[in-house]
Enzyme design. Structure first.
Site, PDB file in Angstrom:
ATOM      1  N   ASP A  34      13.644  -6.501  22.888  1.00  0.00           N
ATOM      2  CA  ASP A  34      14.132  -6.581  21.493  1.00  0.00           C
ATOM      3  C   ASP A  34      12.989  -6.539  20.480  1.00  0.00           C
ATOM      4  OD1 ASP A  34      12.938  -8.992  21.876  1.00  0.00           O
ATOM      5  OD2 ASP A  34      14.743 -10.196  21.706  1.00  0.00           O
ATOM      6  N   ASN A  35      11.790  -6.236  20.973  1.00  0.00           N
ATOM      7  CA  ASN A  35      10.595  -6.076  20.132  1.00  0.00           C
ATOM      8  C   ASN A  35       9.907  -7.384  19.733  1.00  0.00           C
ATOM      9  OD1 ASN A  35       8.940  -3.943  19.399  1.00  0.00           O
ATOM     10  ND2 ASN A  35       9.478  -4.170  17.234  1.00  0.00           N
ATOM     11  N   GLN A  92      -2.822 -11.043  -3.370  1.00  0.00           N
ATOM     12  CA  GLN A  92      -1.827 -11.893  -4.072  1.00  0.00           C
ATOM     13  C   GLN A  92      -2.339 -13.333  -3.958  1.00  0.00           C
ATOM     14  OE1 GLN A  92       0.959 -10.656  -5.674  1.00  0.00           O
ATOM     15  NE2 GLN A  92       1.682 -12.630  -6.352  1.00  0.00           N
ATOM     16  N   LYS A 184     -12.163   0.532 -14.730  1.00  0.00           N
ATOM     17  CA  LYS A 184     -10.842   0.779 -14.150  1.00  0.00           C
ATOM     18  C   LYS A 184      -9.801  -0.189 -14.710  1.00  0.00           C
ATOM     19  CE  LYS A 184      -9.127  -0.994 -10.010  1.00  0.00           C
ATOM     20  NZ  LYS A 184      -9.137  -1.258  -8.562  1.00  0.00           N
ATOM     21  N   ARG A 186      -5.757  -1.201 -13.752  1.00  0.00           N
ATOM     22  CA  ARG A 186      -4.636  -0.949 -12.843  1.00  0.00           C
ATOM     23  C   ARG A 186      -3.337  -0.945 -13.630  1.00  0.00           C
ATOM     24  NH1 ARG A 186      -3.511  -0.120  -7.900  1.00  0.00           N
ATOM     25  NH2 ARG A 186      -5.630  -0.425  -7.145  1.00  0.00           N
ATOM     26  N   ASP A 210     -16.085  -0.313  -2.809  1.00  0.00           N
ATOM     27  CA  ASP A 210     -14.977  -1.213  -3.148  1.00  0.00           C
ATOM     28  C   ASP A 210     -14.748  -2.144  -1.963  1.00  0.00           C
ATOM     29  OD1 ASP A 210     -12.974  -2.291  -4.676  1.00  0.00           O
ATOM     30  OD2 ASP A 210     -11.847  -0.429  -4.927  1.00  0.00           O
ATOM     31  N   SER A 214      -6.886   1.317  -0.282  1.00  0.00           N
ATOM     32  CA  SER A 214      -5.498   1.247   0.180  1.00  0.00           C
ATOM     33  C   SER A 214      -4.817   2.598  -0.058  1.00  0.00           C
ATOM     34  CB  SER A 214      -4.790   0.109  -0.559  1.00  0.00           C
ATOM     35  OG  SER A 214      -3.452   0.045  -0.174  1.00  0.00           O
ATOM     36  N   THR A 215      -4.286   2.832  -1.249  1.00  0.00           N
ATOM     37  CA  THR A 215      -3.667   4.137  -1.543  1.00  0.00           C
ATOM     38  C   THR A 215      -4.729   5.198  -1.822  1.00  0.00           C
ATOM     39  OG1 THR A 215      -3.598   3.790  -3.940  1.00  0.00           O
ATOM     40  CG2 THR A 215      -1.709   2.993  -2.658  1.00  0.00           C
ATOM     41  N   THR A 218      -7.803   4.317  -6.615  1.00  0.00           N
ATOM     42  CA  THR A 218      -9.008   3.889  -7.341  1.00  0.00           C
ATOM     43  C   THR A 218     -10.163   4.840  -7.050  1.00  0.00           C
ATOM     44  OG1 THR A 218      -8.295   1.595  -7.139  1.00  0.00           O
ATOM     45  CG2 THR A 218     -10.626   1.961  -7.611  1.00  0.00           C
TER      46      THR A 218
END
Ligand code: R5P
Length: 282
Positions: A34-35, A92, A184, A186, A210, A214-215, A218
């Site tokens: 079931d993982n 966060q 910069k 965001r 940096d 991530s994406t 930047t």
């Protein structure tokens, strides 16, 4: 002292074990049909000092870490040091808006249940260490990144924003080259704005440093700006390379000549080992 590597820490564990000349404990880490995850320590580690290495990214690696820590504790280890090469959720680190959790603190509360000490590398903000009630320390990978950039002939380093300038200055002082920062802002999770700034980059090999890619938003913006200003070569360097989605294509399209990341997150760009920085704390 013996080492255990989770599946998001195994390569670094091998390097650490070699540098420390200590053995790696045999473990089983597998999934039920079931993982759900199953972990087991296959050796007697009672009264041993254990170094457990696991990055808390992506989410499933957090559960794996918690299970491994509990297994190590129940197996009677004398002392547990949890090494979190990349501390997922570290961005966060406060309530930016009403109603949000402090995710970095939530992780800290859970991680410290079955450990005696915590070590992480280049956290987004060092104050996340204060979320732990047990001894927690961090090390910087910047000296190892600087050595690689020096070999590649970087003659100027740039921080993507003023907040990241400290790390960049540290690398620049190791290499003995100039450094500066970009402006910069965001807009949201995947959009950033970069103010044009005249930099003395024409004909130079520039490395942007940096903490996280991530994406790639930047870095791509910064690279485009530098190429516009006639930089000869641009390296995108970071400690934690997440490289989500089309980030790599984005960086290449922007004109990136080389991507350099460390082994806190494993992928084909993990060219810099963080093991030498960690051993001083183990
Ligand atoms: C943010 O403050 C971090 O230091 C990085 O600049 C950020 O996580 C990079 O994200 P992306 O690659 O998505 O632009």
């Amino acid at each position: 002292m013996q080492l255990i590597g989770g599946t998001a820490g195994s390569q670094l564990t091998v390097k650490l074990a070699a540098l420390l000349n200590r053995p790696i404990v045999d473990t089983t880490i597998k999934r039920f049909p079931d993982n759900e995850l199953y972990v087991r320590i296959n050796q007697d580690i009672s009264n041993e000092d254990i170094i457990l290495v696991q990055t808390t990214y992506p989410d499933e690696k957090i559960v794996e870490l918690l299970l491994l820590q509990n297994a190590v504790r129940n197996a009677g280890a004398a002392h547990i040091t949890t090494v979190i090469p990349y501390y997922g959720y570290s961005r966060q680190d406060k309530k930016f808006k009403q109603g949000e959790p402090i995710s970095a603190q939530v992780l800290a509360h859970h991680i410290e249940i079955d450990t005696d000490k915590i070590i992480t590398i280049d956290p987004h903000k060092e104050y996340i260490l204060d979320f732990f009630t047990k001894p927690a320390k961090c090390v910087s990978a910047i000296s190892e990144i600087a050595k690689v950039l020096q070999k590649k002939g970087a003659d100027m380093l740039l921080a993507p924003d003023k907040g990241a300038l400290g790390r960049t200055q540290e690398a620049a002082s190791i290499i003995g080259c100039d450094c500066d920062y970009l402006e910069k802002t965001r807009i949201d999770g995947s959009t950033v704005k970069m103010e044009p700034k005249n930099l003395d980059v024409a004909g130079k090999s520039i490395a942007i440093i940096d903490d996280i890619i991530s994406t790639g938003g930047t870095m791509a913006m910064a690279i485009k700006e530098l190429k516009k200003q006639k930089a000869k070569q641009v390296f995108a360097a970071c400690t934690h390379g997440l490289f989500i989605g089309t980030s790599v294509e984005k960086l290449k399209k922007a004109g990136c000549d080389e991507i350099i990341a460390t082994d806190t997150v494993n992928n084909k760009f993990s060219k810099v080992s963080t093991a030498p920085c960690l051993i001083s704390l183990l």
